[in-house]
Motif scaffolding. Structure first.
Motif, PDB file in Angstrom:
ATOM      1  N   ARG A 167      12.549   0.718 -16.573  1.00 53.07           N
ATOM      2  CA  ARG A 167      12.888   1.554 -15.398  1.00 53.07           C
ATOM      3  C   ARG A 167      11.669   1.023 -14.443  1.00 53.07           C
ATOM      4  NH1 ARG A 167      13.872   6.248 -18.319  1.00 53.07           N
ATOM      5  NH2 ARG A 167      11.725   7.090 -17.815  1.00 53.07           N
ATOM      6  N   ALA A 185      12.529  -0.949 -10.720  1.00 52.30           N
ATOM      7  CA  ALA A 185      11.741  -0.592  -9.450  1.00 52.30           C
ATOM      8  C   ALA A 185      11.207  -2.059  -8.621  1.00 52.30           C
ATOM      9  CB  ALA A 185      10.789   0.278  -9.473  1.00 52.30           C
ATOM     10  N   VAL A 186      10.576  -2.750  -9.463  1.00 54.50           N
ATOM     11  CA  VAL A 186       9.914  -3.959  -9.105  1.00 54.50           C
ATOM     12  C   VAL A 186      11.134  -4.642  -8.548  1.00 54.50           C
ATOM     13  CG1 VAL A 186       8.905  -6.127  -9.711  1.00 54.50           C
ATOM     14  CG2 VAL A 186       7.919  -3.847 -10.515  1.00 54.50           C
ATOM     15  N   ARG A 213      14.021  -3.858  -7.376  1.00 55.50           N
ATOM     16  CA  ARG A 213      14.619  -3.496  -6.244  1.00 55.50           C
ATOM     17  C   ARG A 213      13.794  -4.046  -5.100  1.00 55.50           C
ATOM     18  NH1 ARG A 213      18.148  -0.123  -3.993  1.00 55.50           N
ATOM     19  NH2 ARG A 213      17.213   1.594  -2.563  1.00 55.50           N
ATOM     20  N   ILE A 214      12.478  -3.662  -5.292  1.00 57.86           N
ATOM     21  CA  ILE A 214      11.805  -4.182  -4.090  1.00 57.86           C
ATOM     22  C   ILE A 214      11.643  -5.758  -3.945  1.00 57.86           C
ATOM     23  CG2 ILE A 214       9.422  -4.160  -3.357  1.00 57.86           C
ATOM     24  CD1 ILE A 214       8.890  -1.572  -4.900  1.00 57.86           C
ATOM     25  N   GLU A 215      11.611  -6.414  -4.977  1.00 52.49           N
ATOM     26  CA  GLU A 215      11.394  -7.942  -4.935  1.00 52.49           C
ATOM     27  C   GLU A 215      12.617  -8.711  -4.786  1.00 52.49           C
ATOM     28  OE1 GLU A 215       8.647  -8.841  -4.079  1.00 52.49           O
ATOM     29  OE2 GLU A 215       7.478  -7.085  -4.596  1.00 52.49           O
ATOM     30  N   ILE A 257       3.551  -4.937 -17.690  1.00 48.80           N
ATOM     31  CA  ILE A 257       3.886  -5.664 -16.410  1.00 48.80           C
ATOM     32  C   ILE A 257       2.768  -6.343 -15.789  1.00 48.80           C
ATOM     33  CG2 ILE A 257       4.771  -4.736 -14.117  1.00 48.80           C
ATOM     34  CD1 ILE A 257       6.148  -2.263 -15.608  1.00 48.80           C
ATOM     35  N   PRO A 269       3.721  -8.691 -10.167  1.00 55.89           N
ATOM     36  CA  PRO A 269       5.094  -8.884 -10.630  1.00 55.89           C
ATOM     37  C   PRO A 269       5.824  -9.652  -9.729  1.00 55.89           C
ATOM     38  CG  PRO A 269       4.763  -6.636  -9.763  1.00 55.89           C
ATOM     39  CD  PRO A 269       3.475  -7.166 -10.080  1.00 55.89           C
ATOM     40  N   LEU A 282      21.184  -3.833  -6.070  1.00 50.87           N
ATOM     41  CA  LEU A 282      22.054  -3.077  -7.006  1.00 50.87           C
ATOM     42  C   LEU A 282      22.591  -4.000  -8.165  1.00 50.87           C
ATOM     43  CD1 LEU A 282      24.130  -0.459  -5.060  1.00 50.87           C
ATOM     44  CD2 LEU A 282      21.692  -0.534  -5.614  1.00 50.87           C
TER      45      LEU A 282
END
Lengths: 421, 137
Positions: free
Chosen positions: A8, A12-13, A15-17, A55, A59, A143
């Motif tokens: 998870r 998240a990483v 989605r940002i990157e 992590i 990242p 996504l």
């Protein structure tokens, strides 16, 4: 951290990157499809390794390095001898360090331009609408394919195939990874805004009961819109669209009842409108207007939404202003639906006769032939003008056309009471 | 989903009235805010004056009692907040990790409650409250 937790966190990483990563790679490789594929490979590697190794501190840099190593591997492995590819290989080595630093900071201007290029490419007119939507969500929204599939209620392989085909189309058409300029930019931007608003509406129209991923689309579109507004701050229609989406999204909690049925704007509990989003929407609208874009189609729709947002009670609504805005909208983007809304606004501002005058020519409009709201609206005007029998006939027509049971019941009831009264 | 990132700067409980962060740390924070904005996740952000110029209203015994700041007994105080709109708790955490915080600073992440988080009876009570608010207008 358990494996699931790490996964998870990686998501998240990602989605940002992901958008920055894909955009940076696309600039280097001059191939969006390959860039996306390599970025995905890097994600897979991270999913394999990070649960054991933890992590990494940076990242984004890790993912970028992994993706670039993949790119180099692939190029060497294929032993492509032609000079162009050799050159890319060399560029990669040289650019690697600089780009890693830039990506890591994540604030570099070039990254912003790359991201804008990525959005323009994902929404390129050579692609079908479905393909544009899928690519935008995948590359700009970060996504996963299954999330897109769930959101659009289609099987996952369909979306996967759509993305593969879209990437192939881009490659075959030789779409350059560039920012369009001049008149082309306007047309391309229109396509980008259309895609974002389409995604928004797909999510906004999804009300209850279904998968949570569908309403998520509205969030996603809003987020991409906000990103775009930072990347292209001089474009008034971008702010217009963001304003429209912010204000519409502000009504999310008020627009359906406990049974999941939609509540009409004027019947909504305005205390449930999200004032934070309204404020943001009004600010974006002001920006659009300051940039001289007050008469853009999105800015006009946002201005109409803003009139409702500013009214504390339905009775406070400035219908004259709304009628004027619909007049302007009908000139910029004439359509039967705009005309029908214009009729309603004029009726609210100037009385049912004014509304009826606008609605009458629409009865000849083939596009509205089976649209239940036309007879519903006309019936309402006729009823208010005391023409009960004609009104009843219109309500019956509306009842026969609507597919919504509750709406049908309301229309039939109005047909009965109108004749009786 | 919405999250509040609450900034808890150590020592701020004793900060004198009018204390503001220095230019360098403001510049760093602005860069961070810009990153949040560029990612389309920032909804709102504000910094707060120190508690020494604030006040607390307590309700022991059912009666409001006002205490002016600073508040000797309070260990951690709020210095500011960000409201972000993200897809998951992990994403909120990931953003918090990127904040250029200093040694004495802590960010607490809290999800914003939504109507759908509440059971039926609470929702009904809230609906009544909203209707009342509407009538008051």
């Amino acid at each position: 951290m358990s494996v699931a937790e790490t996964h998870r966190a990686i998501e998240a990483v990602w989605r940002i990157e992901a958008p920055k990563l894909i955009a940076g790679l696309a600039r280097m490789l001059r191939d969006v499809g390959l860039a996306e594929e390599l970025a995905q490979d890097a994600l897979v590697t991270a999913l394999e390794r990070w649960p054991q190794s933890g992590i990494p501190d940076r990242p984004a840099a890790w993912l970028m390095t992994a993706a670039k190593n993949r790119a180099l591997d692939r190029i060497r492995h294929r032993k492509l001898a032609d000079e162009k590819h050799v050159e890319i290989g060399r560029d990669l080595d040289e650019e690697q360090e600089a780009a890693v630093a830039a990506i890591d900071e994540g604030l570099d201007d070039d990254v912003g331009d790359d991201l804008l290029r990525l959005i323009f490419t994902a929404c390129h007119p050579v692609l079908s609408t479905d393909a544009r939507v899928a690519l935008t969500l995948r590359m700009v929204g970060g996504l996963a394919t299954d999330e897109i599939a769930r959101a659009f209620l289609v099987p996952e392989p369909t979306v996967a195939q759509r993305i593969v085909r879209a990437k192939r189309t881009l490659a075959e058409a030789g779409v350059p990874f560039e920012l369009p300029r001049g008149p082309e930019r306007v047309a391309r931007l229109t396509s980008v805004l259309e895609v974002i608003y389409l995604i928004f509406n797909e999510g906004y129209a999804a009300t209850s009961g279904s998968d949570w991923m569908r309403p998520e689309l509205a969030h996603e579109a809003l987020r991409v819109g906000r990103v775009l507004a930072r990347l292209a701050p001089q474009e008034p229609e971008v702010h217009g669209l963001v304003a429209l989406m912010e204000i519409q999204a502000s009504r999310t909690a008020a627009r359906i009842d406990a049974a999941g049925e939609p509540i009409l704007l004027l019947d909504q509990n305005r205390a449930r409108w999200d004032q934070l989003l309204i404020r943001r929407g009004l600010m974006s609208l002001a920006l659009a207007e300051q940039l001289g874009g007050g008469f853009g189609p999105y800015a006009l729709q946002a201005a109409i939404a803003a009139c409702h947002a500013r009214a504390r009670l339905p009775g406070d609504t400035d219908w004259r202003r709304i009628a004027g805005l619909y007049d302007a909208l009908a000139e910029v983007t004439p359509s039967p639906i705009v005309e029908l809304n214009r009729a309603v606004a004029h009726a609210m501002a100037f009385g049912p006769q004014a509304g009826l005058a606008i609605v009458e020519p629409l009865r000849e409009e083939p596009l509205l032939k089976s649209y239940h709201l036309l007879p519903a609206v006309r019936g309402d005007f006729l009823e208010k003008l005391g023409r009960g029998q004609e009104a009843a006939a219109e309500f019956e027509r509306a009842a026969a056309l609507t597919r919504n049971e509750r709406e049908r019941a309301i229309m039939l009831r109005r047909a009965r009471t109108t004749t009786g009264g | 989903m919405r999250f509040m990132m609450l900034m808890l700067p150590g020592g701020y409980e004793n900060a004198p009235p009018g204390e503001v962060p220095d230019a360098a740390s403001v510049a760093r924070m602005m860069e961070y805010n810009e990153a949040l904005q560029r990612a389309g996740v920032l909804l709102a952000a504000d910094g707060l004056h120190p508690p020494s110029v604030g006040a607390r209203v307590s309700f022991r015994g059912g009666k409001p009692k006002v205490t002016d700041g600073p508040f000797a007994e309070v260990k951690e105080v709020l210095g500011g907040y960000w409201m972000i709109d993200v897809k998951s708790r992990e994403e909120a955490i990931e953003w918090a990790k990127r904040c250029p915080g200093s040694e004495n600073e802590v960010i607490e992440i809290r999800q914003v409650q939504e109507m759908s988080d509440f059971p039926e009876d609470v929702r009904a009570a809230a609906a009544g409250f909203e209707a009342m608010q509407n009538r008051g207008r």
